[in-house]
Write a protein that holds these residues in place. Structure first.
Motif, PDB file in Angstrom:
ATOM      1  N   SER A 105      -9.544  35.446   7.299  1.00 10.06           N
ATOM      2  CA  SER A 105     -10.300  35.907   6.129  1.00 10.06           C
ATOM      3  C   SER A 105     -11.621  36.542   6.546  1.00 10.06           C
ATOM      4  N   VAL A 106     -12.298  35.933   7.544  1.00  8.91           N
ATOM      5  CA  VAL A 106     -13.557  36.515   8.026  1.00  8.91           C
ATOM      6  C   VAL A 106     -13.300  37.869   8.679  1.00  8.91           C
ATOM      7  N   ASN A 107     -12.267  37.941   9.517  1.00 14.71           N
ATOM      8  CA  ASN A 107     -11.955  39.199  10.210  1.00 14.71           C
ATOM      9  C   ASN A 107     -11.520  40.296   9.251  1.00 14.71           C
ATOM     10  N   ALA A 108     -10.812  39.894   8.189  1.00 19.25           N
ATOM     11  CA  ALA A 108     -10.324  40.878   7.221  1.00 19.25           C
ATOM     12  C   ALA A 108     -11.356  41.179   6.134  1.00 19.25           C
ATOM     13  N   ASN A 109     -12.493  40.508   6.218  1.00 22.74           N
ATOM     14  CA  ASN A 109     -13.553  40.719   5.223  1.00 22.74           C
ATOM     15  C   ASN A 109     -13.057  40.409   3.804  1.00 22.74           C
ATOM     16  N   GLN A 110     -12.292  39.325   3.689  1.00 20.65           N
ATOM     17  CA  GLN A 110     -11.719  38.925   2.408  1.00 20.65           C
ATOM     18  C   GLN A 110     -12.223  37.537   2.022  1.00 20.65           C
ATOM     19  N   GLY A 111     -12.382  37.336   0.735  1.00 18.15           N
ATOM     20  CA  GLY A 111     -12.812  36.034   0.236  1.00 18.15           C
ATOM     21  C   GLY A 111     -11.626  35.145  -0.123  1.00 18.15           C
ATOM     22  N   ILE A 112     -11.828  33.851  -0.058  1.00 19.35           N
ATOM     23  CA  ILE A 112     -10.793  32.894  -0.468  1.00 19.35           C
ATOM     24  C   ILE A 112     -11.459  31.740  -1.206  1.00 19.35           C
ATOM     25  N   THR A 113     -10.673  31.072  -2.046  1.00 22.05           N
ATOM     26  CA  THR A 113     -11.129  29.868  -2.755  1.00 22.05           C
ATOM     27  C   THR A 113     -10.027  28.833  -2.697  1.00 22.05           C
TER      28      THR A 113
ATOM     29  N   ILE B  36     -13.660  24.756  -1.619  1.00 18.73           N
ATOM     30  CA  ILE B  36     -14.036  25.651  -0.528  1.00 18.73           C
ATOM     31  C   ILE B  36     -14.056  27.084  -1.036  1.00 18.73           C
ATOM     32  N   THR B  37     -15.151  27.783  -0.776  1.00 24.31           N
ATOM     33  CA  THR B  37     -15.262  29.198  -1.138  1.00 24.31           C
ATOM     34  C   THR B  37     -15.782  29.976   0.063  1.00 24.31           C
ATOM     35  N   LEU B  38     -15.066  31.039   0.432  1.00 25.94           N
ATOM     36  CA  LEU B  38     -15.483  31.914   1.529  1.00 25.94           C
ATOM     37  C   LEU B  38     -15.742  33.305   0.950  1.00 25.94           C
ATOM     38  N   ILE B  39     -16.965  33.812   1.148  1.00 19.95           N
ATOM     39  CA  ILE B  39     -17.354  35.102   0.590  1.00 19.95           C
ATOM     40  C   ILE B  39     -17.860  35.997   1.721  1.00 19.95           C
ATOM     41  N   PRO B  40     -17.266  37.194   1.924  1.00 17.59           N
ATOM     42  CA  PRO B  40     -17.757  38.100   2.978  1.00 17.59           C
ATOM     43  C   PRO B  40     -19.187  38.551   2.673  1.00 17.59           C
ATOM     44  N   MET B  41     -19.990  38.696   3.725  1.00 18.48           N
ATOM     45  CA  MET B  41     -21.348  39.218   3.577  1.00 18.48           C
ATOM     46  C   MET B  41     -21.312  40.711   3.907  1.00 18.48           C
ATOM     47  N   GLU B  42     -21.427  41.530   2.882  1.00 21.55           N
ATOM     48  CA  GLU B  42     -21.254  42.973   3.057  1.00 21.55           C
ATOM     49  C   GLU B  42     -22.308  43.578   3.978  1.00 21.55           C
ATOM     50  N   SER B  43     -23.487  42.976   3.986  1.00 25.62           N
ATOM     51  CA  SER B  43     -24.570  43.545   4.788  1.00 25.62           C
ATOM     52  C   SER B  43     -24.490  43.147   6.258  1.00 25.62           C
ATOM     53  N   GLU B  44     -23.587  42.213   6.582  1.00 26.93           N
ATOM     54  CA  GLU B  44     -23.468  41.724   7.962  1.00 26.93           C
ATOM     55  C   GLU B  44     -22.017  41.847   8.428  1.00 26.93           C
ATOM     56  N   ASP B  45     -21.811  42.402   9.622  1.00 28.59           N
ATOM     57  CA  ASP B  45     -20.459  42.560  10.157  1.00 28.59           C
ATOM     58  C   ASP B  45     -19.900  41.214  10.610  1.00 28.59           C
TER      59      ASP B  45
END
Length: 345
Positions: free
Chosen positions: A63-71, A89-98
């Motif tokens: 999910s981090v590598n694909a820049n995708q969020g999950i819940t 659990i919530t994972l949210i990509p940070m658009e401003s950071e690679d």
């Protein structure tokens, strides 16, 4: 406004993680949840900071590598010190950071327990209503059957024939006892002041008489816990049922049963909040309870053992309820913990 100070006031654990699941930042709630200091949190990968979590590590990495969020809702978390939690659990990509994502772990233990208890109480009441009506229908003809067998026995001259009437009487008594156990205690009894450790010690003395050699008992009591109002016989039965289950789970491979007493503050039981409660835990390091049984564990006639009656935990739960309390259970391979929660005056 200081962003770090703001995040440290959140009750939700917040991490900033990279594609290797290494935290770059963790707030104060994250330290408290995992029981790990801030310096150690950012020195290790996330999987090294807990025993187990109810989400696949690879899913987080992908999910981090694909820049995708999950819940993921109501996942289990076991921290390094063995404490069990239920988390969202919530994972949210940070658009401003690679390749950086914001990971939130929100504790929902209390909400989950309240919902679970209310649902369990409703199911128990429905089951007990059904059992009471069924018991009435069973006990009346059963009493007639037993009486008829007794009368017939008096008329028989041959001793070998009386063996059959004795068998009928014996099995009728067995069924009556089973029905009585199904019903269990139905209303609060007279309560008097007792020390919970004295009650537990009576249980352990009874258990030790038939304990397999490979199973050990351990105690971890808080001696400051005050006497409390209880039906000592009923609570002894509730604790005995749980301890016996633990002993049976360990009889093949062996292990340890630990009885631990503590107090907890500001605990909600049902819809009522108590300033102080007793938390009496019975822990074992056996194989654990099958996941498919956990949600129905306290229902009558539910058991994971072929020879089990499925009544012990149902009766224990009902006794705790009659004392204004509840029983919590968490289980995983190597760790099963039943905790009897009772209000203290």
């Amino acid at each position: 406004m200081d962003t770090n100070n703001l995040l440290n006031h959140l009750v939700t654990a917040v991490f900033v993680i990279d594609s290797e699941l290494r935290p770059h930042y963790a707030n104060a709630a994250a330290e408290q949840l995992l029981g790990v200091g801030a310096n150690k949190l950012v020195e290790q990968r996330l999987p090294e900071l807990y025993q187990s979590m109810g989400v696949e590590i690879q899913l987080l990495i992908d999910s981090v590598n694909a820049n995708q969020g999950i819940t993921i809702n109501t996942a289990s978390l076991i921290t390094l010190d063995g404490v069990h939690h239920i988390i969202d659990i919530t994972l949210i990509p940070m658009e401003s950071e690679d390749n950086l994502s914001l990971l939130e772990l929100r504790q929902v233990d209390q909400q989950h327990r309240i919902h679970q208890q209310l649902n369990l109480d409703a199911q128990q009441q429905a089951a007990q209503f059904l059992v009471r009506n069924l018991a009435h229908e069973i006990k009346n003809p059963l009493g007639g059957l037993r009486g008829a067998a007794q009368l017939l026995s008096r008329e028989l001259a041959e001793p070998e024939l009386k063996e059959f009437t004795d068998l009928i009487i014996e099995q009728a008594d067995r069924l009556r006892n089973l029905v009585d156990k199904l019903l269990g205690p139905q209303r609060p009894t007279q309560h008097t002041e007792h020390n919970i450790h004295q009650v537990v010690e009576k249980v352990l003395k009874l258990t030790e008489l038939a304990l397999p050699e490979k199973v050990k008992l351990a105690r971890d009591y808080d001696p400051s816990i005050p006497d409390m109002s209880m039906d000592a016989d009923q609570l002894q039965q509730a604790v005995l049922n749980i301890v016996q289950n633990a002993a049976q789970a360990l009889e093949v491979e062996g292990g340890e049963i630990l009885i631990r007493s503590r107090t907890q503050h500001q605990v909600t039981i049902g819809t009522q909040r108590y300033k102080l409660v007793l938390a009496l835990s019975i822990l074992d390091n056996g194989p654990g309870i099958p996941a498919e049984l956990l949600d129905t564990l306290f229902y009558p006639m539910v058991t994971g053992r072929e020879e089990g009656s499925g009544l012990g935990l149902s009766i224990a739960h009902n006794i705790a309820r009659l004392h204004g309390g509840r029983i919590d259970c968490v289980s995983a391979p190597g760790h099963t913990e039943f905790t009897i929660i009772l209000p203290l005056q």
